[in-house]
Scaffold this motif. Sequence first.
Motif, PDB file in Angstrom:
ATOM      1  N   LEU A 274       0.091   7.607  -0.122  1.00  0.00           N
ATOM      2  CA  LEU A 274       0.965   8.425   0.713  1.00  0.00           C
ATOM      3  C   LEU A 274       0.654   8.252   2.191  1.00  0.00           C
ATOM      4  O   LEU A 274      -0.515   8.254   2.606  1.00  0.00           O
ATOM      5  CB  LEU A 274       0.841   9.895   0.314  1.00  0.00           C
ATOM      6  CG  LEU A 274       1.931  10.812   0.868  1.00  0.00           C
ATOM      7  CD1 LEU A 274       3.274  10.491   0.224  1.00  0.00           C
ATOM      8  CD2 LEU A 274       1.580  12.281   0.654  1.00  0.00           C
ATOM      9  N   HIS A 275       1.714   8.145   2.981  1.00  0.00           N
ATOM     10  CA  HIS A 275       1.659   8.027   4.448  1.00  0.00           C
ATOM     11  C   HIS A 275       1.040   6.714   4.914  1.00  0.00           C
ATOM     12  O   HIS A 275       0.928   6.484   6.114  1.00  0.00           O
ATOM     13  CB  HIS A 275       0.898   9.194   5.077  1.00  0.00           C
ATOM     14  CG  HIS A 275       1.450  10.545   4.759  1.00  0.00           C
ATOM     15  ND1 HIS A 275       2.728  10.733   4.297  1.00  0.00           N
ATOM     16  CD2 HIS A 275       0.896  11.793   4.842  1.00  0.00           C
ATOM     17  CE1 HIS A 275       2.950  12.035   4.104  1.00  0.00           C
ATOM     18  NE2 HIS A 275       1.863  12.689   4.417  1.00  0.00           N
ATOM     19  N   GLY A 276       0.598   5.864   3.987  1.00  0.00           N
ATOM     20  CA  GLY A 276      -0.010   4.597   4.359  1.00  0.00           C
ATOM     21  C   GLY A 276      -1.491   4.501   4.108  1.00  0.00           C
ATOM     22  O   GLY A 276      -2.115   3.482   4.425  1.00  0.00           O
ATOM     23  N   LEU A 277      -2.087   5.545   3.503  1.00  0.00           N
ATOM     24  CA  LEU A 277      -3.523   5.538   3.202  1.00  0.00           C
ATOM     25  C   LEU A 277      -3.737   5.227   1.728  1.00  0.00           C
ATOM     26  O   LEU A 277      -3.224   5.941   0.868  1.00  0.00           O
ATOM     27  CB  LEU A 277      -4.150   6.890   3.530  1.00  0.00           C
ATOM     28  CG  LEU A 277      -5.653   7.004   3.261  1.00  0.00           C
ATOM     29  CD1 LEU A 277      -6.433   6.103   4.210  1.00  0.00           C
ATOM     30  CD2 LEU A 277      -6.120   8.454   3.401  1.00  0.00           C
ATOM     31  N   PRO A 278      -4.502   4.190   1.396  1.00  0.00           N
ATOM     32  CA  PRO A 278      -4.766   3.892  -0.014  1.00  0.00           C
ATOM     33  C   PRO A 278      -5.488   5.035  -0.724  1.00  0.00           C
ATOM     34  O   PRO A 278      -6.324   5.720  -0.140  1.00  0.00           O
ATOM     35  CB  PRO A 278      -5.648   2.638   0.050  1.00  0.00           C
ATOM     36  CG  PRO A 278      -5.332   2.017   1.364  1.00  0.00           C
ATOM     37  CD  PRO A 278      -5.067   3.164   2.297  1.00  0.00           C
ATOM     38  N   CYS A 279      -5.153   5.215  -1.990  1.00  0.00           N
ATOM     39  CA  CYS A 279      -5.843   6.194  -2.841  1.00  0.00           C
ATOM     40  C   CYS A 279      -7.295   5.782  -3.057  1.00  0.00           C
ATOM     41  O   CYS A 279      -7.706   4.670  -2.720  1.00  0.00           O
ATOM     42  CB  CYS A 279      -5.158   6.268  -4.201  1.00  0.00           C
ATOM     43  SG  CYS A 279      -3.465   6.848  -4.193  1.00  0.00           S
ATOM     44  N   ASP A 280      -8.054   6.682  -3.669  1.00  0.00           N
ATOM     45  CA  ASP A 280      -9.411   6.347  -4.110  1.00  0.00           C
ATOM     46  C   ASP A 280      -9.281   5.490  -5.370  1.00  0.00           C
ATOM     47  O   ASP A 280      -9.374   5.973  -6.494  1.00  0.00           O
ATOM     48  CB  ASP A 280     -10.198   7.621  -4.393  1.00  0.00           C
ATOM     49  CG  ASP A 280     -11.672   7.352  -4.669  1.00  0.00           C
ATOM     50  OD1 ASP A 280     -12.015   6.183  -4.954  1.00  0.00           O
ATOM     51  OD2 ASP A 280     -12.464   8.294  -4.608  1.00  0.00           O
TER      52      ASP A 280
ATOM     53  N   ALA B 136       2.566   1.722   2.435  1.00  0.00           N
ATOM     54  CA  ALA B 136       1.206   1.228   2.726  1.00  0.00           C
ATOM     55  C   ALA B 136       1.119  -0.276   2.879  1.00  0.00           C
ATOM     56  O   ALA B 136       0.121  -0.886   2.507  1.00  0.00           O
ATOM     57  CB  ALA B 136       0.258   1.702   1.635  1.00  0.00           C
ATOM     58  N   HIS B 137       2.120  -0.916   3.463  1.00  0.00           N
ATOM     59  CA  HIS B 137       2.078  -2.361   3.672  1.00  0.00           C
ATOM     60  C   HIS B 137       0.878  -2.743   4.539  1.00  0.00           C
ATOM     61  O   HIS B 137       0.655  -2.161   5.594  1.00  0.00           O
ATOM     62  CB  HIS B 137       3.348  -2.834   4.368  1.00  0.00           C
ATOM     63  CG  HIS B 137       4.608  -2.418   3.688  1.00  0.00           C
ATOM     64  ND1 HIS B 137       5.146  -1.160   3.843  1.00  0.00           N
ATOM     65  CD2 HIS B 137       5.428  -3.090   2.847  1.00  0.00           C
ATOM     66  CE1 HIS B 137       6.256  -1.079   3.130  1.00  0.00           C
ATOM     67  NE2 HIS B 137       6.448  -2.233   2.511  1.00  0.00           N
ATOM     68  N   ALA B 138       0.116  -3.707   4.069  1.00  0.00           N
ATOM     69  CA  ALA B 138      -1.009  -4.319   4.793  1.00  0.00           C
ATOM     70  C   ALA B 138      -2.241  -3.429   4.882  1.00  0.00           C
ATOM     71  O   ALA B 138      -3.243  -3.829   5.476  1.00  0.00           O
ATOM     72  CB  ALA B 138      -0.592  -4.758   6.203  1.00  0.00           C
TER      73      ALA B 138
ATOM     74  N   ARG C 162      -9.673  -5.229   0.038  1.00  0.00           N
ATOM     75  CA  ARG C 162      -8.538  -5.788  -0.698  1.00  0.00           C
ATOM     76  C   ARG C 162      -7.263  -5.064  -0.279  1.00  0.00           C
ATOM     77  O   ARG C 162      -7.264  -3.869  -0.007  1.00  0.00           O
ATOM     78  CB  ARG C 162      -8.743  -5.648  -2.210  1.00  0.00           C
ATOM     79  CG  ARG C 162      -9.946  -6.416  -2.733  1.00  0.00           C
ATOM     80  CD  ARG C 162     -10.135  -6.129  -4.207  1.00  0.00           C
ATOM     81  NE  ARG C 162      -9.005  -6.595  -5.001  1.00  0.00           N
ATOM     82  CZ  ARG C 162      -8.717  -6.147  -6.221  1.00  0.00           C
ATOM     83  NH1 ARG C 162      -9.473  -5.204  -6.781  1.00  0.00           N
ATOM     84  NH2 ARG C 162      -7.688  -6.623  -6.875  1.00  0.00           N
ATOM     85  N   ARG C 163      -6.175  -5.802  -0.249  1.00  0.00           N
ATOM     86  CA  ARG C 163      -4.896  -5.241   0.179  1.00  0.00           C
ATOM     87  C   ARG C 163      -4.291  -4.338  -0.893  1.00  0.00           C
ATOM     88  O   ARG C 163      -4.460  -4.573  -2.099  1.00  0.00           O
ATOM     89  CB  ARG C 163      -3.905  -6.369   0.462  1.00  0.00           C
ATOM     90  CG  ARG C 163      -4.313  -7.330   1.559  1.00  0.00           C
ATOM     91  CD  ARG C 163      -3.876  -6.840   2.923  1.00  0.00           C
ATOM     92  NE  ARG C 163      -3.960  -7.915   3.905  1.00  0.00           N
ATOM     93  CZ  ARG C 163      -3.701  -7.776   5.199  1.00  0.00           C
ATOM     94  NH1 ARG C 163      -3.348  -6.600   5.666  1.00  0.00           N
ATOM     95  NH2 ARG C 163      -3.805  -8.800   6.036  1.00  0.00           N
ATOM     96  N   THR C 164      -3.551  -3.346  -0.438  1.00  0.00           N
ATOM     97  CA  THR C 164      -2.708  -2.613  -1.372  1.00  0.00           C
ATOM     98  C   THR C 164      -1.727  -3.607  -1.996  1.00  0.00           C
ATOM     99  O   THR C 164      -1.290  -4.570  -1.362  1.00  0.00           O
ATOM    100  CB  THR C 164      -1.922  -1.509  -0.649  1.00  0.00           C
ATOM    101  OG1 THR C 164      -1.195  -2.085   0.454  1.00  0.00           O
ATOM    102  CG2 THR C 164      -2.843  -0.424  -0.129  1.00  0.00           C
ATOM    103  N   GLY C 165      -1.396  -3.359  -3.241  1.00  0.00           N
ATOM    104  CA  GLY C 165      -0.574  -4.302  -3.987  1.00  0.00           C
ATOM    105  C   GLY C 165      -1.388  -5.197  -4.885  1.00  0.00           C
ATOM    106  O   GLY C 165      -0.842  -5.831  -5.793  1.00  0.00           O
ATOM    107  N   ALA C 166      -2.707  -5.243  -4.640  1.00  0.00           N
ATOM    108  CA  ALA C 166      -3.611  -6.042  -5.482  1.00  0.00           C
ATOM    109  C   ALA C 166      -4.702  -5.167  -6.072  1.00  0.00           C
ATOM    110  O   ALA C 166      -5.720  -5.678  -6.545  1.00  0.00           O
ATOM    111  CB  ALA C 166      -4.232  -7.165  -4.662  1.00  0.00           C
TER     112      ALA C 166
END
Length: 442
Positions: free
Chosen positions: A152-158, A180-182, A188-192
């Motif tokens: 949410l808002h661009g911050l990766p989850c735990d 959360a692009h980039a 490691r990037r979000t999406g992976a």
Amino acid sequence: MSGNGLAMFGGPRAVPKDRVTKDRVGWPVITDAERQAVVGVLDSGQFTSNNPGAGQVQLLEREWAALVGTAHCAAVSNGTTALELALTAAGVEPGTEILVPALSFIASAVAPVHRLVVPVFVDIDPVTYTMDPRAAAAAITPRTSAILAVHLHGLPCDMAELRELADRHGLLLIEDAAQAHAAEYRGRRTGALGDVAAFSLNVVKNLPTCGEGGLVTTDDPDLYARLLRHRQFGEDLEGRGKRDYISHELAGNAKLSAVQAAFTRCQLGRLEEYHQARDRNVRALLDRLGALPGLRVPHCPDDRTHAWHILRFRFRAEGMGIEGATPGAVRAAVERVMRAEGVPLQQYQPVPLPQQKALVSREGFGGYPWRLRPGDYGPGEEHPNTLAVIEDSLTLQRWHLNPAAGPVLQDCAAAFEKVWAHLDQVAALARAMSPAPSEAVR
């Protein structure tokens, strides 16, 4: 009142209108590169993802997979569809349950419902605003099939905690990375970070297209093959020189156009540059605001980076020296005062997902998917952290996405500082407003 008084009582605006120009806060930033790319597609006559080889859609897919660090990427029509197809391609069964954070955009819940999967809502962490792994663990039942980790808002989850939880119970871990692009989590990037991930390319996102679009990333070759079939009527086009019009699965049409892909590829070429500029501008803003009493600014843990898609601010009445007013009244008073100063603060998601009217009434689905599973399910469970965050916070959206927004954000910081110098007037306004909790918590 004049001079340095609050604008709503006659003082000057802290953010002058002539400072808020398109070149500073407009989004997306459109250049000649986008114009030429779109015209190039029109001239080429190759408009869809069906074109073999190096069409614009295929190039975007390869470039995004390379940036994210996954083996595969499939481009689709929008971010909600990206979530739906991720669930479908991963084999999530109708009637099973998926854990969804109670604070998110409605798409995080509607996408599972469209696939007849039951959303079970989980409270958030009050600092990161993402799914609380402890609350997630408590919500798992024998019917749980997946966890939807919304950055949410661009911050990766735990993701380490959620990955361990998913592995322990044999659950699919899906990333909703629409905002959360980039962003990165432990390098490691979000999406992976999960089994499959969905991104939005909506025109207001950090990586936009000229309208709607979505991307799905995964390392699973079989899941990827199913994604491609499900965006194309269940047909298998891979490796074929000629379309045979044979549908192998019941599926619809969810393709991205080449015009949209070409536009996004131009934006992707500047994504890192814009991300770095945005990070500098936002951190300079938060450095000033962090000194104001009773104001909680967005937090980014040391093990991850933030895409800063939305900035959420919480207001603590006690720290602001305000007595005799509810958190909702304080939030509403701050919103009125700040908007008068020229800062467009607003609520984002005014109710928890389980209190959304569509999910309470279940209009349009005749009670499905909930009818597919035994036992009682009600969308009104308590989610105290989510309720508290909604009640005492406001957000700043879009202005800060433009890499040239730094001067305007400094004006916004000055506006906050000006308002905090007049908290006695904010307190009086908050006390004069309704003492009852806002609609968000009734």
